[in-house]
Design a protein around this motif. Structure first.
Motif, PDB file in Angstrom:
ATOM      1  N   ARG A   4     -12.026 -31.431  36.779  1.00  0.00           N
ATOM      2  CA  ARG A   4     -11.981 -30.938  38.148  1.00  0.00           C
ATOM      3  C   ARG A   4     -10.639 -31.296  38.748  1.00  0.00           C
ATOM      4  NH1 ARG A   4     -17.007 -31.161  42.075  1.00  0.00           N
ATOM      5  NH2 ARG A   4     -17.372 -29.265  40.864  1.00  0.00           N
ATOM      6  N   ILE A   6      -8.331 -31.193  42.063  1.00  0.00           N
ATOM      7  CA  ILE A   6      -8.450 -31.118  43.525  1.00  0.00           C
ATOM      8  C   ILE A   6      -7.062 -31.254  44.129  1.00  0.00           C
ATOM      9  CG2 ILE A   6      -9.363 -32.230  45.594  1.00  0.00           C
ATOM     10  CD1 ILE A   6     -11.605 -33.349  43.866  1.00  0.00           C
ATOM     11  N   LEU A   8      -5.452 -31.377  48.135  1.00  0.00           N
ATOM     12  CA  LEU A   8      -5.660 -31.349  49.588  1.00  0.00           C
ATOM     13  C   LEU A   8      -4.301 -31.158  50.246  1.00  0.00           C
ATOM     14  CD1 LEU A   8      -8.192 -34.298  50.159  1.00  0.00           C
ATOM     15  CD2 LEU A   8      -8.645 -31.924  49.468  1.00  0.00           C
ATOM     16  N   ALA A  41     -13.315 -23.226  44.323  1.00  0.00           N
ATOM     17  CA  ALA A  41     -13.740 -23.268  45.727  1.00  0.00           C
ATOM     18  C   ALA A  41     -12.572 -23.779  46.548  1.00  0.00           C
ATOM     19  CB  ALA A  41     -14.946 -24.190  45.893  1.00  0.00           C
ATOM     20  N   PHE A  42     -12.420 -23.212  47.735  1.00  0.00           N
ATOM     21  CA  PHE A  42     -11.293 -23.611  48.592  1.00  0.00           C
ATOM     22  C   PHE A  42     -11.637 -23.269  50.032  1.00  0.00           C
ATOM     23  CE2 PHE A  42     -10.144 -19.222  49.043  1.00  0.00           C
ATOM     24  CZ  PHE A  42     -10.442 -18.653  47.823  1.00  0.00           C
ATOM     25  N   GLY A  43     -10.953 -23.924  50.950  1.00  0.00           N
ATOM     26  CA  GLY A  43     -11.216 -23.593  52.331  1.00  0.00           C
ATOM     27  C   GLY A  43     -10.549 -24.531  53.308  1.00  0.00           C
ATOM     28  N   ALA A  44     -10.561 -24.110  54.564  1.00  0.00           N
ATOM     29  CA  ALA A  44      -9.957 -24.893  55.637  1.00  0.00           C
ATOM     30  C   ALA A  44     -10.903 -26.011  56.075  1.00  0.00           C
ATOM     31  CB  ALA A  44      -9.646 -23.978  56.826  1.00  0.00           C
ATOM     32  N   ASP A  45     -10.319 -27.118  56.495  1.00  0.00           N
ATOM     33  CA  ASP A  45     -11.125 -28.241  56.986  1.00  0.00           C
ATOM     34  C   ASP A  45     -11.939 -27.778  58.202  1.00  0.00           C
ATOM     35  OD1 ASP A  45     -11.718 -31.193  57.037  1.00  0.00           O
ATOM     36  OD2 ASP A  45     -10.894 -30.942  59.074  1.00  0.00           O
ATOM     37  N   LEU A  46     -13.179 -28.293  58.284  1.00  0.00           N
ATOM     38  CA  LEU A  46     -14.118 -27.880  59.341  1.00  0.00           C
ATOM     39  C   LEU A  46     -13.966 -28.688  60.628  1.00  0.00           C
ATOM     40  CD1 LEU A  46     -17.263 -27.466  57.054  1.00  0.00           C
ATOM     41  CD2 LEU A  46     -16.072 -25.613  58.283  1.00  0.00           C
ATOM     42  N   TYR A  53      -7.123 -33.895  56.247  1.00  0.00           N
ATOM     43  CA  TYR A  53      -6.115 -32.905  55.941  1.00  0.00           C
ATOM     44  C   TYR A  53      -6.666 -31.520  56.284  1.00  0.00           C
ATOM     45  CZ  TYR A  53      -2.502 -35.800  53.808  1.00  0.00           C
ATOM     46  OH  TYR A  53      -1.458 -36.690  53.613  1.00  0.00           O
ATOM     47  N   ASP A  54      -5.863 -30.478  56.077  1.00  0.00           N
ATOM     48  CA  ASP A  54      -6.192 -29.168  56.644  1.00  0.00           C
ATOM     49  C   ASP A  54      -6.871 -28.201  55.689  1.00  0.00           C
ATOM     50  OD1 ASP A  54      -4.917 -29.613  59.244  1.00  0.00           O
ATOM     51  OD2 ASP A  54      -3.070 -29.736  58.038  1.00  0.00           O
ATOM     52  N   PHE A  55      -6.718 -28.392  54.405  1.00  0.00           N
ATOM     53  CA  PHE A  55      -7.178 -27.385  53.448  1.00  0.00           C
ATOM     54  C   PHE A  55      -7.437 -28.050  52.103  1.00  0.00           C
ATOM     55  CE2 PHE A  55      -7.462 -22.765  53.135  1.00  0.00           C
ATOM     56  CZ  PHE A  55      -7.486 -22.541  51.764  1.00  0.00           C
ATOM     57  N   ALA A  56      -8.398 -27.513  51.369  1.00  0.00           N
ATOM     58  CA  ALA A  56      -8.750 -28.076  50.053  1.00  0.00           C
ATOM     59  C   ALA A  56      -8.880 -26.957  49.021  1.00  0.00           C
ATOM     60  CB  ALA A  56     -10.072 -28.839  50.126  1.00  0.00           C
ATOM     61  N   VAL A  58     -10.401 -26.662  44.980  1.00  0.00           N
ATOM     62  CA  VAL A  58     -11.120 -27.361  43.908  1.00  0.00           C
ATOM     63  C   VAL A  58     -11.270 -26.391  42.732  1.00  0.00           C
ATOM     64  CG1 VAL A  58     -13.220 -28.592  43.235  1.00  0.00           C
ATOM     65  CG2 VAL A  58     -12.409 -28.688  45.617  1.00  0.00           C
ATOM     66  N   ALA A  92      -3.250 -34.793  45.282  1.00  0.00           N
ATOM     67  CA  ALA A  92      -4.063 -34.209  44.213  1.00  0.00           C
ATOM     68  C   ALA A  92      -4.644 -35.278  43.303  1.00  0.00           C
ATOM     69  CB  ALA A  92      -3.216 -33.237  43.390  1.00  0.00           C
TER      70      ALA A  92
ATOM     71  N   ARG B   4     -18.636 -28.841  51.386  1.00  0.00           N
ATOM     72  CA  ARG B   4     -18.082 -29.713  50.348  1.00  0.00           C
ATOM     73  C   ARG B   4     -17.203 -30.754  51.012  1.00  0.00           C
ATOM     74  NH1 ARG B   4     -16.189 -27.521  44.660  1.00  0.00           N
ATOM     75  NH2 ARG B   4     -18.429 -27.818  44.379  1.00  0.00           N
ATOM     76  N   ILE B   6     -14.690 -33.859  50.403  1.00  0.00           N
ATOM     77  CA  ILE B   6     -13.803 -34.412  49.373  1.00  0.00           C
ATOM     78  C   ILE B   6     -13.058 -35.600  49.967  1.00  0.00           C
ATOM     79  CG2 ILE B   6     -11.796 -33.998  47.923  1.00  0.00           C
ATOM     80  CD1 ILE B   6     -12.491 -31.034  47.997  1.00  0.00           C
ATOM     81  N   LEU B   8     -10.056 -38.368  48.566  1.00  0.00           N
ATOM     82  CA  LEU B   8      -9.158 -38.827  47.511  1.00  0.00           C
ATOM     83  C   LEU B   8      -8.624 -40.194  47.902  1.00  0.00           C
ATOM     84  CD1 LEU B   8      -7.046 -35.607  46.694  1.00  0.00           C
ATOM     85  CD2 LEU B   8      -9.323 -36.277  45.859  1.00  0.00           C
ATOM     86  N   ASN B  52      -0.087 -38.213  41.598  1.00  0.00           N
ATOM     87  CA  ASN B  52      -1.489 -38.041  42.004  1.00  0.00           C
ATOM     88  C   ASN B  52      -2.048 -39.308  42.643  1.00  0.00           C
ATOM     89  OD1 ASN B  52      -1.568 -35.468  41.037  1.00  0.00           O
ATOM     90  ND2 ASN B  52      -3.202 -35.823  39.538  1.00  0.00           N
ATOM     91  N   TYR B  53      -3.150 -39.118  43.420  1.00  0.00           N
ATOM     92  CA  TYR B  53      -3.912 -40.265  43.856  1.00  0.00           C
ATOM     93  C   TYR B  53      -4.775 -40.752  42.699  1.00  0.00           C
ATOM     94  CZ  TYR B  53      -2.576 -40.450  48.786  1.00  0.00           C
ATOM     95  OH  TYR B  53      -1.881 -40.650  49.960  1.00  0.00           O
ATOM     96  N   VAL B  91      -7.537 -39.736  51.812  1.00  0.00           N
ATOM     97  CA  VAL B  91      -7.330 -38.416  52.403  1.00  0.00           C
ATOM     98  C   VAL B  91      -8.618 -37.631  52.190  1.00  0.00           C
ATOM     99  CG1 VAL B  91      -6.038 -36.251  52.205  1.00  0.00           C
ATOM    100  CG2 VAL B  91      -4.846 -38.426  52.022  1.00  0.00           C
ATOM    101  N   ALA B  92      -9.065 -36.936  53.228  1.00  0.00           N
ATOM    102  CA  ALA B  92     -10.344 -36.223  53.120  1.00  0.00           C
ATOM    103  C   ALA B  92     -10.261 -34.833  53.746  1.00  0.00           C
ATOM    104  CB  ALA B  92     -11.454 -37.026  53.796  1.00  0.00           C
ATOM    105  N   VAL B  93     -11.138 -33.959  53.268  1.00  0.00           N
ATOM    106  CA  VAL B  93     -11.351 -32.634  53.851  1.00  0.00           C
ATOM    107  C   VAL B  93     -12.833 -32.310  53.666  1.00  0.00           C
ATOM    108  CG1 VAL B  93     -10.980 -30.134  53.504  1.00  0.00           C
ATOM    109  CG2 VAL B  93      -9.023 -31.688  53.442  1.00  0.00           C
ATOM    110  N   GLN B  94     -13.403 -31.635  54.656  1.00  0.00           N
ATOM    111  CA  GLN B  94     -14.720 -31.016  54.468  1.00  0.00           C
ATOM    112  C   GLN B  94     -14.531 -29.517  54.712  1.00  0.00           C
ATOM    113  OE1 GLN B  94     -14.778 -33.624  57.187  1.00  0.00           O
ATOM    114  NE2 GLN B  94     -14.836 -35.070  55.478  1.00  0.00           N
ATOM    115  N   PHE B  95     -14.981 -28.693  53.789  1.00  0.00           N
ATOM    116  CA  PHE B  95     -14.850 -27.247  53.995  1.00  0.00           C
ATOM    117  C   PHE B  95     -16.146 -26.546  53.641  1.00  0.00           C
ATOM    118  CE2 PHE B  95     -14.310 -25.537  49.617  1.00  0.00           C
ATOM    119  CZ  PHE B  95     -14.020 -26.697  48.912  1.00  0.00           C
TER     120      PHE B  95
END
Lengths: 97, 97
Positions: A4, A6, A8, A41-46, A53-56, A58, A92, B4, B6, B8, B52-53, B91-95
């Protein structure tokens, strides 16, 4: 071994919603173009937590060869060319699934 | 809406392999303890890319309520108590999935 990957992203201050849409459009093309991608899977932070961070992105891939094929694929490189000037930071990790 | 989450981690310079094993042990208990966790994957970075982290956690949850339940669960908080002193950065993101 499944891997996997990742990444961010934290956008710089000049990034616009339209630019984020361009990223989403570019990434949306990759699963059909890159057979090594087993799951994507990818998307903007909610906005659920401060300091995120702003975007992920995976990407689930088959082994290191799959990861390298993804990295080097021209469509992935085209997406990176859109993303790179937007970045304030990128973090990453790749781990074994 | 599936979410999701994430996170790191970059470990500080004093972290030992035994401490990382403690993290893995603590996180391994969470899927059985937290029903809101629909999918849970975590692991140490494989060393495939420079810069990388060190570690990644990926939690798939049912909506914001599921995310909050995961955040607040005592077993998750116990894992965080192990992880927190080991961190140089997180560092984190939820999307939306």
């Amino acid at each position: 071994m499944g891997i996997r990957h990742i990444a961010l992203f934290r956008w710089n201050d000049t990034v616009t919603p339209d630019q984020v849409e361009q990223v989403i459009t570019a990434l949306s093309k990759l699963p059909a173009a890159i057979p090594e991608l087993k799951n994507y899977a990818f998307g903007a932070d909610l906005g659920l937590a401060a300091g995120n961070y702003d975007f992920a992105v995976v990407a689930d891939l088959d082994g290191e060869d799959g990861f390298r094929a993804y990295q080097d694929h021209p469509d992935h490189r085209a997406a990176l060319a859109i993303i790179a000037p937007m970045l304030a930071d990128r973090v990453a990790v790749q781990f074994a699934l």
